[in-house]
Motif scaffolding. Sequence first.
Motif, short mmCIF file in Angstrom:
data_model
loop_
_atom_site.label_atom_id
_atom_site.label_comp_id
_atom_site.label_asym_id
_atom_site.label_seq_id
_atom_site.Cartn_x
_atom_site.Cartn_y
_atom_site.Cartn_z
N VAL A 1 48.23 21.53 7.60
CA VAL A 1 48.16 20.09 7.36
C VAL A 1 48.16 19.84 5.86
O VAL A 1 47.28 20.32 5.14
N PRO A 2 49.13 19.09 5.33
CA PRO A 2 49.18 18.81 3.89
C PRO A 2 47.90 18.12 3.43
O PRO A 2 47.29 17.34 4.18
N GLU A 3 47.51 18.36 2.20
CA GLU A 3 46.25 17.83 1.68
C GLU A 3 46.24 16.30 1.71
O GLU A 3 45.23 15.69 2.02
N ASN A 4 47.39 15.68 1.41
CA ASN A 4 47.43 14.22 1.40
C ASN A 4 47.23 13.65 2.80
O ASN A 4 46.61 12.60 2.98
N ILE B 1 44.07 11.25 4.17
CA ILE B 1 44.25 10.01 4.92
C ILE B 1 43.40 10.03 6.18
O ILE B 1 42.74 9.05 6.54
N SER B 2 43.39 11.18 6.85
CA SER B 2 42.63 11.32 8.09
C SER B 2 41.13 11.12 7.84
O SER B 2 40.44 10.41 8.56
N ARG B 3 40.63 11.77 6.77
CA ARG B 3 39.20 11.66 6.49
C ARG B 3 38.80 10.25 6.06
O ARG B 3 37.74 9.76 6.39
N SER C 1 31.18 8.77 9.41
CA SER C 1 30.75 9.54 10.57
C SER C 1 31.61 10.75 10.82
O SER C 1 31.24 11.64 11.56
N GLY C 2 32.82 10.77 10.19
CA GLY C 2 33.72 11.89 10.38
C GLY C 2 34.56 11.77 11.62
O GLY C 2 35.25 12.69 12.00
N ARG C 3 34.47 10.56 12.29
CA ARG C 3 35.27 10.38 13.50
C ARG C 3 36.21 9.19 13.31
O ARG C 3 35.84 8.18 12.71
N ASP D 1 42.98 16.20 16.23
CA ASP D 1 41.88 16.87 15.54
C ASP D 1 42.50 17.75 14.45
O ASP D 1 42.85 18.91 14.69
N LEU D 2 42.64 17.19 13.25
CA LEU D 2 43.33 17.91 12.18
C LEU D 2 42.56 19.16 11.74
O LEU D 2 43.16 20.08 11.19
N ALA D 3 41.25 19.19 12.00
CA ALA D 3 40.46 20.35 11.62
C ALA D 3 40.89 21.60 12.39
O ALA D 3 40.69 22.73 11.93
#
Length: 332
Positions: A314-317, A321-323, A329-331, A307-309
């Motif tokens: 956490v680097p922007e790049n 990638i995660s998003r 759906s955000g998952r 859960d990077l949030a």
Amino acid sequence: MNHVLSALAKHASWLPETLIRAVFSFAADAAWLLHIAGVRQLERNLRQVLQHRDGQVDRRTLRRSSRKAMHSYFMYFAEALTVGARSEQELLARIRGEGEGFASIQELCVESSAPIAMGHQGNWDYAGFWANTAIAPVTTVAERLKNEELLKVFVSIREELGMTILLTGEHGLIGQLEERLDEAHVIVPLLADRDLSRHGVFVNAFGSLMRVARGPATIALETGRPLYVFNMHREALDAAGRRVAGIKHGYVCTISGPIDPHPYEDMPKEEAITALSQAWVDIWSAKIEDHPEDWHMLQPVFIEDLDLARMHGVPENIDSISRTSAGPSGRM
């Protein structure tokens, strides 16, 4: 359970090793059959490794692999907690070294020293004992556990095996390790295959991303010492080995490298740490694929499970990638 483990370590010589191993083997099977949370996470991690290696993995293969991994994991505890009851002859018969970096690090550490990157594999207490004999005295870092009693037990075990133990959270920890590396005939192996703190470094591994500790790369860069990579797996002993070791299986300690840090020195610091971390992870992960059942990772490590949030730094790049992977759906 902590009291039981502590008592077992203190009175290991009172019980037959075969009985202790049988109890831990039963516990491993019970945990595996119940499919507890740790086993489910282990299987997610193993699936990532096996899919990257083989292209696909069916449930039967995954379950068989996770059962082997749980037995390997529980045998580590059985061995670590009873190592005080083993003779030096027994221990040496249970471990051997190999790899293209083995002779190199032996030669280097006669008059110098070296850092080593390693993961949660095999039995690192046995590995520390072996390295003290085969390479050079070990200084390493142990995680500061919440249970002080159990922490003292594990630190005591490792110190009795000849290791110098520092604890996570100590002031100036990296500086202390670098001071040790200024001495001749020293190695500093560091467990580095998982670090979810803001200091961790994201690297590519097994077709995904994982966050590893920056310690090995940082120390190699700041000291100019070559960085070695350590992997460990179980092997069946031959008849002669079994007679001396007293058990059927021992360990192979594979030393890879060295990785020269000097080509990275002209890079910006963070870029250099990431690049050197990627270099050792590339070597280490290839060996993991050879023996995935001996990688004891029962915690989330790949970006798909994080859960990077809720994570810092956490680097922007990486966040992008995660998003992207998560979709609308955000998952993930």
